[in-house]
Design an enzyme around this catalytic site. Structure first.
Site, PDB file in Angstrom:
ATOM      1  N   GLU A   1       0.955  -1.151   0.070  1.00  0.00           N
ATOM      2  CA  GLU A   1      -0.244  -0.013  -0.075  1.00  0.00           C
ATOM      3  C   GLU A   1       0.755   1.290   0.112  1.00  0.00           C
ATOM      4  OE1 GLU A   1      -2.229   3.004  -0.074  1.00  0.00           O
ATOM      5  OE2 GLU A   1      -3.016   1.065   0.009  1.00  0.00           O
TER       6      GLU A   1
ATOM      7  N   MET B   1     -10.071   4.256  -0.283  1.00  0.00           N
ATOM      8  CA  MET B   1     -11.273   4.836   0.078  1.00  0.00           C
ATOM      9  C   MET B   1     -12.153   4.277   1.085  1.00  0.00           C
ATOM     10  SD  MET B   1     -12.294   7.929  -1.252  1.00  0.00           S
ATOM     11  CE  MET B   1     -11.619   8.003  -3.046  1.00  0.00           C
TER      12      MET B   1
ATOM     13  N   THR C   1     -19.275   6.137   2.130  1.00  0.00           N
ATOM     14  CA  THR C   1     -20.421   6.046   2.921  1.00  0.00           C
ATOM     15  C   THR C   1     -21.148   4.869   3.215  1.00  0.00           C
ATOM     16  OG1 THR C   1     -21.464   6.126   0.875  1.00  0.00           O
ATOM     17  CG2 THR C   1     -21.073   8.187   1.598  1.00  0.00           C
TER      18      THR C   1
ATOM     19  N   ALA D   1     -22.521   2.616   1.192  1.00  0.00           N
ATOM     20  CA  ALA D   1     -23.721   2.035   0.429  1.00  0.00           C
ATOM     21  C   ALA D   1     -23.376   1.011  -0.584  1.00  0.00           C
ATOM     22  CB  ALA D   1     -24.251   3.277  -0.006  1.00  0.00           C
TER      23      ALA D   1
ATOM     24  N   HIS E   1     -16.877   7.681  -8.201  1.00  0.00           N
ATOM     25  CA  HIS E   1     -17.354   6.341  -8.631  1.00  0.00           C
ATOM     26  C   HIS E   1     -16.635   6.009  -9.956  1.00  0.00           C
ATOM     27  CE1 HIS E   1     -21.139   6.317  -5.750  1.00  0.00           C
ATOM     28  NE2 HIS E   1     -19.999   6.103  -5.106  1.00  0.00           N
TER      29      HIS E   1
ATOM     30  N   THR F   1     -19.103  -0.254  -5.227  1.00  0.00           N
ATOM     31  CA  THR F   1     -18.241  -0.966  -4.329  1.00  0.00           C
ATOM     32  C   THR F   1     -18.364  -2.510  -4.324  1.00  0.00           C
ATOM     33  OG1 THR F   1     -17.537   0.895  -3.133  1.00  0.00           O
ATOM     34  CG2 THR F   1     -17.063  -1.279  -1.980  1.00  0.00           C
TER      35      THR F   1
END
Length: 515
Positions: free
Chosen positions: A41, A124, A129, A131, A439, A485
């Site tokens: 990473e 991220m 969020t 969702a 996105h 995602t």
């Protein structure tokens, strides 16, 4: 799990620690426990366990430090915490992310002025969020017959629930009013419903948001053959005779470079940096970086009519949640993905003497699918370098006439929805700057044939380079409006299973030879 000892050789290298890279590590740990895995990473570890969502950090100062540490090596710039700030025309990134310093738009094109990235363990997914809606109608990948099973597996890895906000006092009211305006003619699966979220509620009432830590799970963390090394920049993928054979990685702490041999390489950076690494490695399929698509986003707010304040003894959970999170699914006849949720504050000023019931200001967002075009792309050259010294992303992106029609239609629809649930706040909906959705998709897209319109096959293996896999939102080949995602993790599951199957066959062959 974490360390600074760079291996000389492993079975699998994973570049990037976001949810799709974590999915590869998890599936391999479950299905091929003898395989050695090294995950690199570029950013630092900002939360514990590594990859955890920063919203789970209770101390606001510590949370802010974690966000700042995720914002890459370049200029920090101005931050935008709310749609109201974006409306004012500020080109700023959300906390925990950073923008491209240049190359985000060119003359005569729309560009992606607020395209943003994160550099930290968890990617991220430490800031999102949560969702996790399933794609519907034309959003679905029609050539994958096992898509629904893969999505279910993605939900398992991400810890998706739909009941975390069941106690929200205004949640049912919001959904009932939306349903009256939307549900007629829809199937049961596409009617207004609770948003599937990667979150669960602890026994003490606090919410715990899923990050890559949840995807990795205990089985990966306890896998003695898995290593995660942060602050490590993979500068190239090594390929020999049409096969990936390893990577070159630079220790950003010491500057030392290491060559790590591998049987399989998975590049799970993001939709901008995955094609960047392939291009820098001389791996340049015709479709690399092309078919870039974002989701134009229209937002508005409404004040619920006829509601009373919630009880004063309502639990404090670290998030204003009176109206929960509701979902209006995408359909081909109404081609928008709707996300309706509590606003902690109105995005527009209210009169000082205007009493507002806490939680009664509800935010509405509609996401639009993009016309897919090969000319919408991220490209690279040898003349421009980013803050890491890698070829800098240069974005060419233009809305079509149909895209603009869809945005205008979304503006009309979001006003209709706002009026259905309450009194609109402000005069007009507004369209966020392009790139706001975060996105980005399509730049390493999946396909069924090596015909120049895709980068990888249905197992996410790059055409013409055996053992090289790509992962992330860039792999999604369809135009979507829903949060990507879950779909990306589902595709990563398929790729990881194909790698695990190789080890399973070898194990079976070895067992036969011993008989």
């Amino acid at each position: 799990m974490s360390g600074r000892q760079y291996p000389t050789a492993v079975d699998v290298v994973i570049v990037g620690s976001g949810p799709t890279g974590a999915a590869y590590a998890r599936i391999l740990s479950e299905r091929a426990p003898d395989a050695s895995i090294a995950m690199f990473e570029v950013g630092p570890t900002v939360s514990q366990p590594p990859g955890a969502h920063v919203k789970n950090i209770a101390d606001p100062a510590e949370r802010s430090r974690a966000q700042a540490a995720s914002e890459g090596p370049g200029a920090r710039g101005e931050k935008v915490a709310s749609p109201g700030a974006a409306k004012a025309g500020v080109r700023g990134a959300r906390p925990g992310t950073f923008l491209l310093e240049e190359g985000f738009a060119f003359e005569g094109e729309d560009g992606l002025p607020v395209a943003a990235m994160s550099s930290n363990v968890g990617g991220m997914a430490a800031h999102w969020t949560g969702a996790c809606p399933r794609p519907n109608d034309s959003e679905r990948i029609g050539f994958l017959p096992d898509l629904d099973e893969l999505l279910a597996e993605g939900e398992r890895l991400l810890g998706v629930t739909t009941d975390a906000f069941d106690a929200a006092p205004f949640g049912d009211l919001v959904r009932d009013r939306l349903s009256a305006a939307v549900d007629e003619g829809r199937t049961a699966a596409t009617r207004v419903q609770r948003m599937p979220l990667a979150v669960h509620r602890r026994d003490d009432g606090r919410l715990v948001w899923s990050g890559s830590d949840v995807v990795l799970g205990d089985v990966t963390r306890e896998n003695p053959r898995f290593t995660l090394i942060d602050e490590s920049l993979v500068t190239s993928v090594i390929s020999t005779d049409g096969r990936a054979t390893g990577v070159v990685v630079r220790d950003l702490r010491s500057g030392a470079e290491h060559e790590v041999r591998a049987r399989f390489v998975v590049v799970a950076a993001d939709a901008l940096r995955t094609p960047q690494l392939l291009w820098a490695s001389g791996i340049r399929p015709e479709a690399l970086g092309r078919y870039l698509n974002d989701q134009a986003q229209v937002v508005f707010a409404a004040r619920l009519r006829g509601v009373e304040p919630a009880a004063s003894d309502a639990p404090v959970t670290g998030l204003a949640e009176q109206s929960g999170v509701s979902w209006v699914p995408f359909t081909d006849s109404m081609p928008f993905h709707g996300q309706i949720m509590q606003l902690d504050a109105s995005p527009v000023p209210l009169a000082e003497d205007d009493p507002v019931v806490p939680g009664s200001i509800v935010g509405l967002g509609l996401f639009c699918a993009k016309d897919l075009r090969a000319d919408d792309r991220v490209e690279f050259d040898d003349a421009h370098r980013d803050a890491y010294g890698m070829p800098a992303p240069r974005i060419h992106y233009t809305l079509t006439a149909h895209d603009r029609e869809m945005v205008e239609r979304a503006r009309r629809e979001i006003r209709r929805l706002a009026e259905a649930i309450g009194d609109p706040v402000g005069d007009q909906p507004f369209t966020l700057p392009l790139g706001s959705s975060l996105h980005y998709q399509g730049t390493t897209r999946m396909g069924v044939a090596d015909d120049g319109t895709s980068v990888c096959d249905t197992d996410s293996q790059v055409w013409g380079v055996a053992g090289l896999y790509v992962a992330g939102n860039g792999v999604i080949p369809t135009a979507t409006a829903c949060n990507p995602t879950l779909t990306s993790v589902a595709l990563a599951v398929r790729g990881a299973r194909s790698i695990a199957a190789v080890f399973a066959r070898e194990h079976a062959d070895a067992a036969l030879s011993e008989r």
